[in-house]
Scaffold this motif. Sequence first.
Motif, short mmCIF file in Angstrom:
data_model
loop_
_atom_site.label_atom_id
_atom_site.label_comp_id
_atom_site.label_asym_id
_atom_site.label_seq_id
_atom_site.Cartn_x
_atom_site.Cartn_y
_atom_site.Cartn_z
N ALA A 115 0.95 -1.14 0.11
CA ALA A 115 -0.15 -0.01 -0.11
C ALA A 115 0.82 1.22 0.01
CB ALA A 115 -0.89 0.02 1.23
N CYS A 116 0.24 2.35 -0.45
CA CYS A 116 1.02 3.60 -0.49
C CYS A 116 -0.03 4.74 -0.75
CB CYS A 116 1.98 3.83 -1.78
SG CYS A 116 1.37 3.55 -3.32
N THR A 117 0.44 6.05 -0.53
CA THR A 117 -0.69 7.03 -0.56
C THR A 117 -0.52 7.90 -1.81
OG1 THR A 117 0.81 8.18 0.71
CG2 THR A 117 -0.77 7.06 2.15
N SER A 118 0.37 7.76 -2.71
CA SER A 118 0.27 8.55 -4.02
C SER A 118 0.82 7.90 -5.27
CB SER A 118 1.44 9.62 -3.63
OG SER A 118 2.83 8.99 -3.58
N GLY A 119 0.36 8.34 -6.42
CA GLY A 119 0.86 7.90 -7.71
C GLY A 119 2.26 7.71 -7.63
N LYS A 120 3.39 8.48 -7.38
CA LYS A 120 4.51 8.59 -7.44
C LYS A 120 5.23 7.49 -6.48
CE LYS A 120 8.61 11.36 -6.48
NZ LYS A 120 9.64 10.14 -6.33
#
Length: 157
Positions: free
Chosen positions: A51-56
């Motif tokens: 999981a992550c919180t940004s497109g980058k």
Amino acid sequence: MHSTRMTTNSAGSPVSKDVKSVGSGFLVVSDSPERGTLERSLSDVGLFSGACTSGKQAIDMLQRMPFRGILCDLRRSRTEASDLLAKVRTTYPHIAFVMITGPKGVREGILSLMAGASAFLVKPLSRDAILTSANQALEKKRLYLHIEKFRVVTRRF
């Protein structure tokens, strides 16, 4: 609240606390409160991989490890979500992509399908809807790749 303290993943690469990774399944890209629901629903059936919180951050993770699919719910920036879809579609065509929209985002969902998403979900989210969409997206991508492989083989004749 998330810390910005950096840790390392199993490969020794730096990863912020906002990034979680554990294997080859779905990557949850979300800046919304429903992120935990997405992670738990996929984890329960062995489909959660990170999981992550940004497109980058998602692009960085895609470069480092394999994923079968992406569940994308970027509330703050629909443009970022669309850009991520475009990048995944061209650079990682084997990855299933599920766009998640708000209750008024059906138009966005349809546009994401036209741009190459495998499926879209409209909030509020339920565990069954998440799992059904994830599995259907994987199956749709599997069939698409099978057809593409068949096209390559038949072009030779």
